[in-house]
Design a protein around this motif. Sequence first.
Motif, PDB file in Angstrom:
ATOM      1  N   UNK A 156       0.901  -1.270   0.035  1.00 31.71           N
ATOM      2  CA  UNK A 156      -0.070   0.052  -0.093  1.00 31.71           C
ATOM      3  C   UNK A 156       0.900   1.324   0.060  1.00 31.71           C
ATOM      4  N   UNK A 157       1.878   1.143   0.753  1.00 30.97           N
ATOM      5  CA  UNK A 157       2.610   2.240   0.812  1.00 30.97           C
ATOM      6  C   UNK A 157       3.475   2.546  -0.491  1.00 30.97           C
ATOM      7  N   UNK A 158       3.824   1.329  -1.277  1.00 33.45           N
ATOM      8  CA  UNK A 158       4.483   1.693  -2.692  1.00 33.45           C
ATOM      9  C   UNK A 158       3.303   2.186  -3.458  1.00 33.45           C
ATOM     10  N   UNK A 159       1.965   1.723  -3.707  1.00 32.44           N
ATOM     11  CA  UNK A 159       1.046   2.358  -4.505  1.00 32.44           C
ATOM     12  C   UNK A 159       0.737   3.827  -4.085  1.00 32.44           C
ATOM     13  N   UNK A 160       0.808   4.097  -2.889  1.00 35.83           N
ATOM     14  CA  UNK A 160       0.515   5.449  -2.520  1.00 35.83           C
ATOM     15  C   UNK A 160       1.736   6.571  -3.112  1.00 35.83           C
ATOM     16  N   UNK A 161       2.959   6.143  -2.852  1.00 33.96           N
ATOM     17  CA  UNK A 161       4.130   6.858  -3.243  1.00 33.96           C
ATOM     18  C   UNK A 161       3.996   7.060  -5.003  1.00 33.96           C
ATOM     19  N   UNK A 162       3.749   5.706  -5.645  1.00 35.46           N
ATOM     20  CA  UNK A 162       3.510   5.894  -7.161  1.00 35.46           C
ATOM     21  C   UNK A 162       2.508   6.798  -7.185  1.00 35.46           C
ATOM     22  N   UNK A 163       1.327   6.791  -6.854  1.00 37.89           N
ATOM     23  CA  UNK A 163      -0.002   7.705  -7.325  1.00 37.89           C
ATOM     24  C   UNK A 163       0.525   9.048  -6.987  1.00 37.89           C
TER      25      UNK A 163
END
Length: 254
Positions: A156-163
């Motif tokens: 989820x942290x990876x997805x937030x940073x990517x977003x």
Amino acid sequence: MTSPTLLISDLHLSPADPATLRAFFTFLYQRAQHASALYILGDLFEYWLGDDQLDDPFYAKIANALAALRQHGVSVYFMPGNRDFLPGPRFAQAAGLSIIPDPSIIQIDGLRVLLAHGDAFCTDDIGYQRYRKLARNRLVQWIWLNLPRRIRNREAEKLRNKSKAMNQRKAMQIMDVNAGAIQTALRKYNTPVLIHGHTHKPDIHEYPEGIRYVLPDWHQGQGGYAAILQGKIQLYRQLEEGLSQPSNIQTDDC
């Protein structure tokens, strides 16, 4: 005396923003307790990885505060947003609320209103819509919820940073709603009013098909809401004086 129906969205509650949590609790105690119903139109939380998140005292306290509204006779409804689209029965029971689909139609004082989180109307953002469709696939959700929580946290942290990185490169207009998508929804559901959040651009927009109200987001103790009373809608872009600086709500034990 008739009580209003209140609508909020985009609080993005997290331990990183204690001021907004205090403002939210004060809003519940001073405003929502006097309502007939409270509708939360998504993104109540910065993220929701699954109902085992309630094992964290921070989130359990929020659920308890919402459940207390029911004891005051206030009905609470939660519509999943793009940050918290995985609520389950444990969350619903703990918070004493009903989970409603996006979109939903309600009838209040004879007024027919279409409710939505709002991200589905951002049809110009093709990449996001592709992701949205995948994330709401039942098989994908089942696989995700059965992963260990530490893995879900990491991904989820990876997805937030990517977003965040992708949004910085996108043109602002494609992250807003598409006017044609709004008009299509008003015609499809035959409603004169649409209320949504997501865009963080509180305003009132008029179309030949009806009126669109955009709810305010909340941040650092500031926020807003909409109220429906006797068939009329009032948009409060900011919390009233006295609600934004609570002094008697303790959150440091979360």
